[in-house]
Design a protein around this motif. Structure first.
Motif, PDB file in Angstrom:
ATOM      1  N   LEU A 131       2.423 -67.704  18.840  1.00 59.89           N
ATOM      2  CA  LEU A 131       1.086 -67.475  19.388  1.00 59.89           C
ATOM      3  C   LEU A 131       0.721 -68.558  20.388  1.00 59.89           C
ATOM      4  O   LEU A 131       1.033 -69.737  20.177  1.00 59.89           O
ATOM      5  CB  LEU A 131       0.041 -67.474  18.269  1.00 59.89           C
ATOM      6  CG  LEU A 131       0.081 -66.269  17.325  1.00 59.89           C
ATOM      7  CD1 LEU A 131       1.109 -66.474  16.220  1.00 59.89           C
ATOM      8  CD2 LEU A 131      -1.283 -66.003  16.727  1.00 59.89           C
ATOM      9  N   ARG A 186       6.979 -55.312   7.880  1.00 62.11           N
ATOM     10  CA  ARG A 186       7.821 -55.161   6.700  1.00 62.11           C
ATOM     11  C   ARG A 186       8.010 -56.528   6.069  1.00 62.11           C
ATOM     12  O   ARG A 186       8.105 -57.527   6.789  1.00 62.11           O
ATOM     13  CB  ARG A 186       9.204 -54.617   7.072  1.00 62.11           C
ATOM     14  CG  ARG A 186       9.252 -53.170   7.487  1.00 62.11           C
ATOM     15  CD  ARG A 186       9.190 -52.236   6.287  1.00 62.11           C
ATOM     16  NE  ARG A 186       9.485 -50.861   6.657  1.00 62.11           N
ATOM     17  CZ  ARG A 186       9.252 -49.816   5.845  1.00 62.11           C
ATOM     18  NH1 ARG A 186       8.742 -50.007   4.637  1.00 62.11           N
ATOM     19  NH2 ARG A 186       9.531 -48.595   6.231  1.00 62.11           N
ATOM     20  N   GLN A 242       9.637 -68.529  21.784  1.00 61.34           N
ATOM     21  CA  GLN A 242      10.320 -67.337  21.269  1.00 61.34           C
ATOM     22  C   GLN A 242      11.838 -67.484  21.398  1.00 61.34           C
ATOM     23  O   GLN A 242      12.583 -67.172  20.474  1.00 61.34           O
ATOM     24  CB  GLN A 242       9.874 -66.080  22.025  1.00 61.34           C
ATOM     25  CG  GLN A 242       8.520 -65.560  21.603  1.00 61.34           C
ATOM     26  CD  GLN A 242       8.104 -64.356  22.441  1.00 61.34           C
ATOM     27  OE1 GLN A 242       7.138 -64.436  23.189  1.00 61.34           O
ATOM     28  NE2 GLN A 242       8.824 -63.270  22.342  1.00 61.34           N
ATOM     29  N   SER A 253      -2.514 -57.135  19.515  1.00 59.43           N
ATOM     30  CA  SER A 253      -1.899 -57.922  20.601  1.00 59.43           C
ATOM     31  C   SER A 253      -0.434 -57.555  20.780  1.00 59.43           C
ATOM     32  O   SER A 253       0.064 -57.455  21.909  1.00 59.43           O
ATOM     33  CB  SER A 253      -1.986 -59.425  20.287  1.00 59.43           C
ATOM     34  OG  SER A 253      -3.310 -59.844  20.119  1.00 59.43           O
ATOM     35  N   ILE A 254       0.255 -57.399  19.657  1.00 56.87           N
ATOM     36  CA  ILE A 254       1.682 -57.033  19.713  1.00 56.87           C
ATOM     37  C   ILE A 254       1.832 -55.645  20.344  1.00 56.87           C
ATOM     38  O   ILE A 254       2.693 -55.434  21.200  1.00 56.87           O
ATOM     39  CB  ILE A 254       2.288 -57.094  18.295  1.00 56.87           C
ATOM     40  CG1 ILE A 254       2.342 -58.552  17.818  1.00 56.87           C
ATOM     41  CG2 ILE A 254       3.663 -56.440  18.256  1.00 56.87           C
ATOM     42  CD1 ILE A 254       2.646 -58.721  16.334  1.00 56.87           C
ATOM     43  N   GLY A 263      12.219 -63.992  17.784  1.00 54.51           N
ATOM     44  CA  GLY A 263      10.933 -64.559  18.191  1.00 54.51           C
ATOM     45  C   GLY A 263      10.058 -63.465  18.776  1.00 54.51           C
ATOM     46  O   GLY A 263      10.462 -62.780  19.711  1.00 54.51           O
ATOM     47  N   VAL A 264       8.875 -63.270  18.209  1.00 55.24           N
ATOM     48  CA  VAL A 264       7.983 -62.178  18.620  1.00 55.24           C
ATOM     49  C   VAL A 264       6.635 -62.775  19.027  1.00 55.24           C
ATOM     50  O   VAL A 264       6.050 -63.577  18.278  1.00 55.24           O
ATOM     51  CB  VAL A 264       7.789 -61.178  17.459  1.00 55.24           C
ATOM     52  CG1 VAL A 264       6.733 -60.128  17.810  1.00 55.24           C
ATOM     53  CG2 VAL A 264       9.111 -60.499  17.097  1.00 55.24           C
ATOM     54  N   TYR A 265       6.148 -62.384  20.187  1.00 51.60           N
ATOM     55  CA  TYR A 265       4.802 -62.798  20.593  1.00 51.60           C
ATOM     56  C   TYR A 265       3.788 -62.226  19.598  1.00 51.60           C
ATOM     57  O   TYR A 265       3.827 -61.032  19.287  1.00 51.60           O
ATOM     58  CB  TYR A 265       4.497 -62.289  22.002  1.00 51.60           C
ATOM     59  CG  TYR A 265       3.067 -62.544  22.426  1.00 51.60           C
ATOM     60  CD1 TYR A 265       2.635 -63.835  22.713  1.00 51.60           C
ATOM     61  CD2 TYR A 265       2.154 -61.499  22.518  1.00 51.60           C
ATOM     62  CE1 TYR A 265       1.330 -64.073  23.092  1.00 51.60           C
ATOM     63  CE2 TYR A 265       0.841 -61.731  22.902  1.00 51.60           C
ATOM     64  CZ  TYR A 265       0.438 -63.028  23.177  1.00 51.60           C
ATOM     65  OH  TYR A 265      -0.856 -63.266  23.545  1.00 51.60           O
ATOM     66  N   GLY A 266       2.883 -63.088  19.120  1.00 57.77           N
ATOM     67  CA  GLY A 266       1.972 -62.653  18.057  1.00 57.77           C
ATOM     68  C   GLY A 266       0.495 -62.750  18.402  1.00 57.77           C
ATOM     69  O   GLY A 266      -0.338 -62.565  17.528  1.00 57.77           O
ATOM     70  N   GLY A 267       0.186 -63.039  19.675  1.00 55.41           N
ATOM     71  CA  GLY A 267      -1.221 -63.077  20.062  1.00 55.41           C
ATOM     72  C   GLY A 267      -1.655 -64.439  20.576  1.00 55.41           C
ATOM     73  O   GLY A 267      -0.862 -65.380  20.685  1.00 55.41           O
ATOM     74  N   ARG A 312       8.861 -58.900   9.080  1.00 54.56           N
ATOM     75  CA  ARG A 312       9.436 -58.293  10.276  1.00 54.56           C
ATOM     76  C   ARG A 312       8.386 -57.382  10.881  1.00 54.56           C
ATOM     77  O   ARG A 312       7.627 -56.747  10.154  1.00 54.56           O
ATOM     78  CB  ARG A 312      10.661 -57.441   9.939  1.00 54.56           C
ATOM     79  CG  ARG A 312      11.908 -58.211   9.552  1.00 54.56           C
ATOM     80  CD  ARG A 312      12.617 -58.774  10.768  1.00 54.56           C
ATOM     81  NE  ARG A 312      13.928 -59.309  10.423  1.00 54.56           N
ATOM     82  CZ  ARG A 312      14.642 -60.095  11.232  1.00 54.56           C
ATOM     83  NH1 ARG A 312      14.147 -60.433  12.430  1.00 54.56           N
ATOM     84  NH2 ARG A 312      15.801 -60.554  10.880  1.00 54.56           N
ATOM     85  N   ILE A 313       8.333 -57.348  12.206  1.00 56.34           N
ATOM     86  CA  ILE A 313       7.448 -56.420  12.914  1.00 56.34           C
ATOM     87  C   ILE A 313       8.242 -55.156  13.237  1.00 56.34           C
ATOM     88  O   ILE A 313       9.337 -55.248  13.798  1.00 56.34           O
ATOM     89  CB  ILE A 313       6.912 -57.065  14.216  1.00 56.34           C
ATOM     90  CG1 ILE A 313       6.209 -58.400  13.912  1.00 56.34           C
ATOM     91  CG2 ILE A 313       5.988 -56.100  14.950  1.00 56.34           C
ATOM     92  CD1 ILE A 313       4.966 -58.297  13.061  1.00 56.34           C
ATOM     93  N   GLY A 373       4.025 -52.296  12.966  1.00 60.72           N
ATOM     94  CA  GLY A 373       3.634 -52.491  11.570  1.00 60.72           C
ATOM     95  C   GLY A 373       4.373 -53.702  11.052  1.00 60.72           C
ATOM     96  O   GLY A 373       5.071 -54.373  11.819  1.00 60.72           O
ATOM     97  N   ILE A 432       9.195 -52.489  17.462  1.00 60.57           N
ATOM     98  CA  ILE A 432       9.403 -53.248  18.706  1.00 60.57           C
ATOM     99  C   ILE A 432      10.858 -53.706  18.747  1.00 60.57           C
ATOM    100  O   ILE A 432      11.514 -53.758  17.734  1.00 60.57           O
ATOM    101  CB  ILE A 432       8.478 -54.471  18.858  1.00 60.57           C
ATOM    102  CG1 ILE A 432       8.773 -55.539  17.793  1.00 60.57           C
ATOM    103  CG2 ILE A 432       7.030 -54.051  18.802  1.00 60.57           C
ATOM    104  CD1 ILE A 432       8.142 -56.865  18.098  1.00 60.57           C
ATOM    105  N   LEU A 485       6.618 -65.277  14.399  1.00 56.85           N
ATOM    106  CA  LEU A 485       5.499 -64.916  15.279  1.00 56.85           C
ATOM    107  C   LEU A 485       5.103 -66.149  16.080  1.00 56.85           C
ATOM    108  O   LEU A 485       4.887 -67.229  15.514  1.00 56.85           O
ATOM    109  CB  LEU A 485       4.322 -64.413  14.447  1.00 56.85           C
ATOM    110  CG  LEU A 485       4.568 -63.062  13.771  1.00 56.85           C
ATOM    111  CD1 LEU A 485       3.394 -62.708  12.860  1.00 56.85           C
ATOM    112  CD2 LEU A 485       4.757 -61.971  14.812  1.00 56.85           C
ATOM    113  N   TYR A 494       4.117 -55.190  23.669  1.00 58.45           N
ATOM    114  CA  TYR A 494       5.401 -54.490  23.540  1.00 58.45           C
ATOM    115  C   TYR A 494       5.262 -52.975  23.705  1.00 58.45           C
ATOM    116  O   TYR A 494       6.243 -52.265  23.518  1.00 58.45           O
ATOM    117  CB  TYR A 494       6.039 -54.813  22.188  1.00 58.45           C
ATOM    118  CG  TYR A 494       6.394 -56.281  22.021  1.00 58.45           C
ATOM    119  CD1 TYR A 494       7.597 -56.792  22.520  1.00 58.45           C
ATOM    120  CD2 TYR A 494       5.535 -57.171  21.374  1.00 58.45           C
ATOM    121  CE1 TYR A 494       7.927 -58.125  22.374  1.00 58.45           C
ATOM    122  CE2 TYR A 494       5.852 -58.509  21.230  1.00 58.45           C
ATOM    123  CZ  TYR A 494       7.047 -58.989  21.727  1.00 58.45           C
ATOM    124  OH  TYR A 494       7.374 -60.315  21.586  1.00 58.45           O
TER     125      TYR A 494
END
Lengths: 217, 217
Positions: B158, A213, B169, A201-202, B180-184, B213-214, A211, B217, B156, A206
């Motif tokens: 959602l 961390r 977010q 989804s991410i 703030g990250v969209y996560g699904g 952390r993603i 991935g 992005i 994340l 984006y």
């Protein structure tokens, strides 16, 4: 850090993108790599496309000969394949990186697994192996891209056998950029497999190859 | 980025560590913060301990008055509390950060939830609210520590309502260090809640307050 530099790596389902991507990075890092497939010729073709000394053979052959065996087959054939290789895999570290996912027009979602997760299914089917879960979130696209030198993520490694998880953490670090991080016991593998649906989804939102961390360690 | 700087934030279960930690950071960021509890006096005491203009009241009062309502209650009381606040929460963004976890001598593990996840349970119980899942992995210890200026993680977020997830977010970024990250979609909330069990395992192994952390992005 466990010295894993001499270990040979077998990859069941090594002709798929995920398996081939991992095979490529381990071969480049100097590991003897054995690509497994139902069809020996397809395995040999995949090995040739990778180069770096990789060889191909039938899954059973690979399971018998490799020091560590990575399971990168589609979830549909996962249980039956492992049941058929119980003897070959006895005593070995078996690294499950299978993500049981479904897809529909709203994207990816986690499939229910009777044993809790693909990794727990492997452990149930292979009582004499040392099952570890890892490599769920590594992008096959990045692993296969010759222009990508480093892959920016942590590989979460789960399992109940400390020596086995230490070994797989060290193995993960053969991929440039990757850090191997202990991620919990096998009973907590479901959410790591299912998290791949969120990463998909991410990636869509984006336009990325995301991935994860872990911070503060 | 959605402008959320004027929104008042209500926190159900705001006297627990997670709720109080979030309340503290939002109050410091200038949001009007309303701490909710079953007991108005305990809510007021928690608000005083936070300062920065936070006030306390009963959960129902907070649900009625706040622009955005965060649900930070223990999982045991989650469903019953939300059922009792259906009218107060109608039309509002409701942010669920509940992690349904069990604990035994081997550590934390995910509890099964009939609806799939705490967030989906909230959505089922609150058909007229805009339910979003977020803030599962933020360490209460770090949120409450006056010496911690920045919290190093992605929150994340959602949900199935784009405007609501965009708002949450933006709200997450009121906490210094947080992205703030969209996560699904909400149907993929289970694994985000359950991942907290893995983070607890990581914290034990590495003596850390881990977050995620993603990358890319």
């Amino acid at each position: 850090m466990t010295d894993v530099s001499k270990l040979s790596i077998g990859i069941l389902g090594g002709t798929g993108d995920q398996g081939k991507g991992l095979a490529r990075r381990f071969a480049l890092a100097g590991h003897p790599v054995l690509i497994g497939s139902r069809n020996a010729q397809r395995a040999q073709e995949a090995a040739e496309s990778i180069g770096a000394g990789a060889t191909g053979a039938e899954n059973a052959d690979v399971a018998r000969r490799a020091d560590i065996v990575i399971v990168a087959v589609p979830y549909e054939g996962h249980k039956a394949l492992l049941e058929s290789l119980r003897d070959e895999l006895a005593g070995k570290i078996v690294v499950d990186c299978v993500n049981p996912l479904g897809f529909d027009k709203k994207g990816a979602y986690a499939l229910p697994v009777e044993e809790g997760s693909a990794a727990q299914q492997a452990a149930a089917v292979l009582p004499d192996s040392r099952v570890v879960a890892a490599f769920h979130h590594v992008s096959a696209v990045l692993l296969l891209d010759p222009e990508v030198e480093k892959v920016d993520l942590d590989v979460l490694v789960l399992g109940d056998d400390r020596e086995a998880t230490d070994t797989v953490q060290a193995l993960a670090e053969a991929i440039p950029g990757v850090r191997g991080v202990y991620g919990g016991r096998l009973r907590n593998a479901h959410q790591i497999e299912a998290l791949t649906a969120n990463i998909i989804s991410i990636n869509r939102r984006y336009k990325a190859h995301a991935g994860i961390r872990i911070t503060d360690i």
